[in-house]
Scaffold this active site. Structure first.
Site, PDB file in Angstrom:
ATOM      1  N   ASN A  18      12.642   4.429   2.093  1.00 51.18           N
ATOM      2  CA  ASN A  18      12.241   5.646   1.399  1.00 51.18           C
ATOM      3  C   ASN A  18      12.115   5.476  -0.111  1.00 51.18           C
ATOM      4  O   ASN A  18      11.358   6.199  -0.753  1.00 51.18           O
ATOM      5  CB  ASN A  18      13.254   6.755   1.704  1.00 51.18           C
ATOM      6  CG  ASN A  18      13.127   7.933   0.766  1.00 51.18           C
ATOM      7  OD1 ASN A  18      12.204   8.736   0.861  1.00 51.18           O
ATOM      8  ND2 ASN A  18      14.068   8.034  -0.185  1.00 51.18           N
ATOM      9  N   ALA A  19      12.851   4.544  -0.693  1.00 52.23           N
ATOM     10  CA  ALA A  19      12.869   4.398  -2.154  1.00 52.23           C
ATOM     11  C   ALA A  19      11.464   4.206  -2.708  1.00 52.23           C
ATOM     12  O   ALA A  19      10.661   3.449  -2.160  1.00 52.23           O
ATOM     13  CB  ALA A  19      13.743   3.211  -2.556  1.00 52.23           C
ATOM     14  N   GLY A  20      11.153   4.918  -3.779  1.00 53.78           N
ATOM     15  CA  GLY A  20       9.828   4.795  -4.372  1.00 53.78           C
ATOM     16  C   GLY A  20       9.776   5.425  -5.748  1.00 53.78           C
ATOM     17  O   GLY A  20      10.697   6.132  -6.154  1.00 53.78           O
TER      18      GLY A  20
ATOM     19  N   LEU B 260      -6.903   5.143 -14.073  1.00 52.13           N
ATOM     20  CA  LEU B 260      -6.999   3.684 -14.020  1.00 52.13           C
ATOM     21  C   LEU B 260      -7.385   3.079 -15.368  1.00 52.13           C
ATOM     22  O   LEU B 260      -6.856   2.035 -15.771  1.00 52.13           O
ATOM     23  CB  LEU B 260      -8.012   3.277 -12.945  1.00 52.13           C
ATOM     24  CG  LEU B 260      -8.039   1.800 -12.567  1.00 52.13           C
ATOM     25  CD1 LEU B 260      -6.664   1.336 -12.102  1.00 52.13           C
ATOM     26  CD2 LEU B 260      -9.072   1.555 -11.467  1.00 52.13           C
TER      27      LEU B 260
ATOM     28  N   LYS C 123       0.973   2.900  -1.226  1.00 51.72           N
ATOM     29  CA  LYS C 123       1.226   3.651   0.003  1.00 51.72           C
ATOM     30  C   LYS C 123       0.201   3.333   1.092  1.00 51.72           C
ATOM     31  O   LYS C 123       0.509   3.382   2.289  1.00 51.72           O
ATOM     32  CB  LYS C 123       1.253   5.146  -0.295  1.00 51.72           C
ATOM     33  CG  LYS C 123       2.449   5.569  -1.166  1.00 51.72           C
ATOM     34  CD  LYS C 123       3.770   5.155  -0.542  1.00 51.72           C
ATOM     35  CE  LYS C 123       4.964   5.710  -1.304  1.00 51.72           C
ATOM     36  NZ  LYS C 123       6.252   5.308  -0.670  1.00 51.72           N
TER      37      LYS C 123
ATOM     38  N   ASP D  71      20.834   3.234  -3.377  1.00 49.54           N
ATOM     39  CA  ASP D  71      20.024   3.681  -4.510  1.00 49.54           C
ATOM     40  C   ASP D  71      20.401   2.876  -5.739  1.00 49.54           C
ATOM     41  O   ASP D  71      21.300   2.013  -5.696  1.00 49.54           O
ATOM     42  CB  ASP D  71      20.227   5.180  -4.774  1.00 49.54           C
ATOM     43  CG  ASP D  71      18.927   5.865  -5.224  1.00 49.54           C
ATOM     44  OD1 ASP D  71      18.262   5.315  -6.136  1.00 49.54           O
ATOM     45  OD2 ASP D  71      18.584   6.923  -4.686  1.00 49.54           O
TER      46      ASP D  71
ATOM     47  N   TYR E 136      -0.069   4.185  -7.096  1.00 47.35           N
ATOM     48  CA  TYR E 136       0.754   4.766  -6.026  1.00 47.35           C
ATOM     49  C   TYR E 136      -0.019   4.804  -4.707  1.00 47.35           C
ATOM     50  O   TYR E 136       0.500   4.440  -3.648  1.00 47.35           O
ATOM     51  CB  TYR E 136       1.180   6.174  -6.437  1.00 47.35           C
ATOM     52  CG  TYR E 136       2.125   6.857  -5.490  1.00 47.35           C
ATOM     53  CD1 TYR E 136       3.469   6.470  -5.404  1.00 47.35           C
ATOM     54  CD2 TYR E 136       1.697   7.913  -4.691  1.00 47.35           C
ATOM     55  CE1 TYR E 136       4.349   7.105  -4.545  1.00 47.35           C
ATOM     56  CE2 TYR E 136       2.573   8.558  -3.826  1.00 47.35           C
ATOM     57  CZ  TYR E 136       3.887   8.155  -3.753  1.00 47.35           C
ATOM     58  OH  TYR E 136       4.762   8.789  -2.904  1.00 47.35           O
TER      59      TYR E 136
END
Length: 251
Positions: free
Chosen positions: A90-92, A99, A159, A40, A155
């Site tokens: 997993n980091a995000g 917008l 993803k 992290d 985001y």
């Protein structure tokens, strides 16, 4: 271990491991017998060290957006453990805005951490031949990456990109005969520090848009990740598993 030790003797890397889904995943993989490298940011040092100490793993403080990050992580795994068996990307982060109101830097930050950094780390691991036989990679996507979400175009794009990347990487790894499985997990509304920053009204709607009318827990996602990391999931490749309680979005 109490859960059978399906990862006994294996080395796992979990990014974003200081809290939330990452911390729950690190604990779950450790219960399965893995030695977990918890990664992290430096500002999460105290929590990160605490998690690593609790499970008898390593703590590694790295900014994934740094140009030196991929080599530093690969070198750590090579020198300390000789390779890696499980990697959980997993980091995000989120930088929500509609917008029309979103500044370019907000878009870039989210794409950089949630997608581009993942690609760079993988490329470094491929180059340094860190993968052991039967390795597994698990990528955190999101229901937002399947169905979109108001105020989260950056985001959702990142993803969705993770899902497309997993499909591509599965095919590439099979052609390269690397013996590595890749899959994605798409959580719905999970009660974490990240979701606690969402406005209250939006948060309450998110909690109720599923069959349980409540938010999920990080452990719910960690259980699915652990399954994908073990040999039990040897026949699961290039898939996106939803952990959303039957959430209406994207159904």
């Amino acid at each position: 271990s109490e859960d059978g030790g399906l990862l006994r003797g294996k080395v796992a890397l979990v990014t974003g491991a200081a809290q939330g889904i990452g911390a729950a995943t690190a604990r779950r993989l450790a219960r399965e017998g893995a030695h977990v490298v918890c990664l992290d940011l430096g500002r999460s040092q105290e929590k990160l060290v605490e998690v690593a100490r609790e499970i008898g793993g390593d703590s590694l403080m790295v900014d994934l957006t740094s140009s030196q990050a991929p080599l530093r992580i690969a070198s750590f795994l090579k020198s300390r453990h000789g390779g890696v068996d499980v990697v959980v990307h997993n980091a995000g982060l989120t930088r929500d805005r509609t917008l029309l109101r979103m500044k370019p830097e907000r878009w870039e930050q989210v794409l950089e951490v949630n997608l581009r950094a993942v690609e760079r780390v993988d490329a470094s691991f491929d180059e340094h031949e860190l993968w052991r036989e039967g390795s597994s990679q698990v990528y955190l996507s999101s229901i937002a990456g399947i169905a979109g979400n108001m105020g989260q175009s950056n985001y959702a794009s990142a993803k969705a990109g993770v899902i497309a990347y997993v499909k591509w990487r599965r095919a590439w790894l099979e052609r390269a005969n690397k013996g590595v499985r890749v899959n994605a997990v798409a959580p719905g509304f999970i009660e974490t520090q990240m979701t606690s920053e969402i406005p209250l009204a939006v948060r309450e709607v998110g909690r109720r848009l599923n069959a349980f009318s409540q938010g999920g827990q990080p452990e719910d996602v960690a259980e699915v990740i652990a399954f994908l990391a073990t040999p039990l999931a040897c026949g699961v490749k290039g898939q996106v598993l939803r952990v959303c309680g039957g959430m209406l979005l994207g159904a």
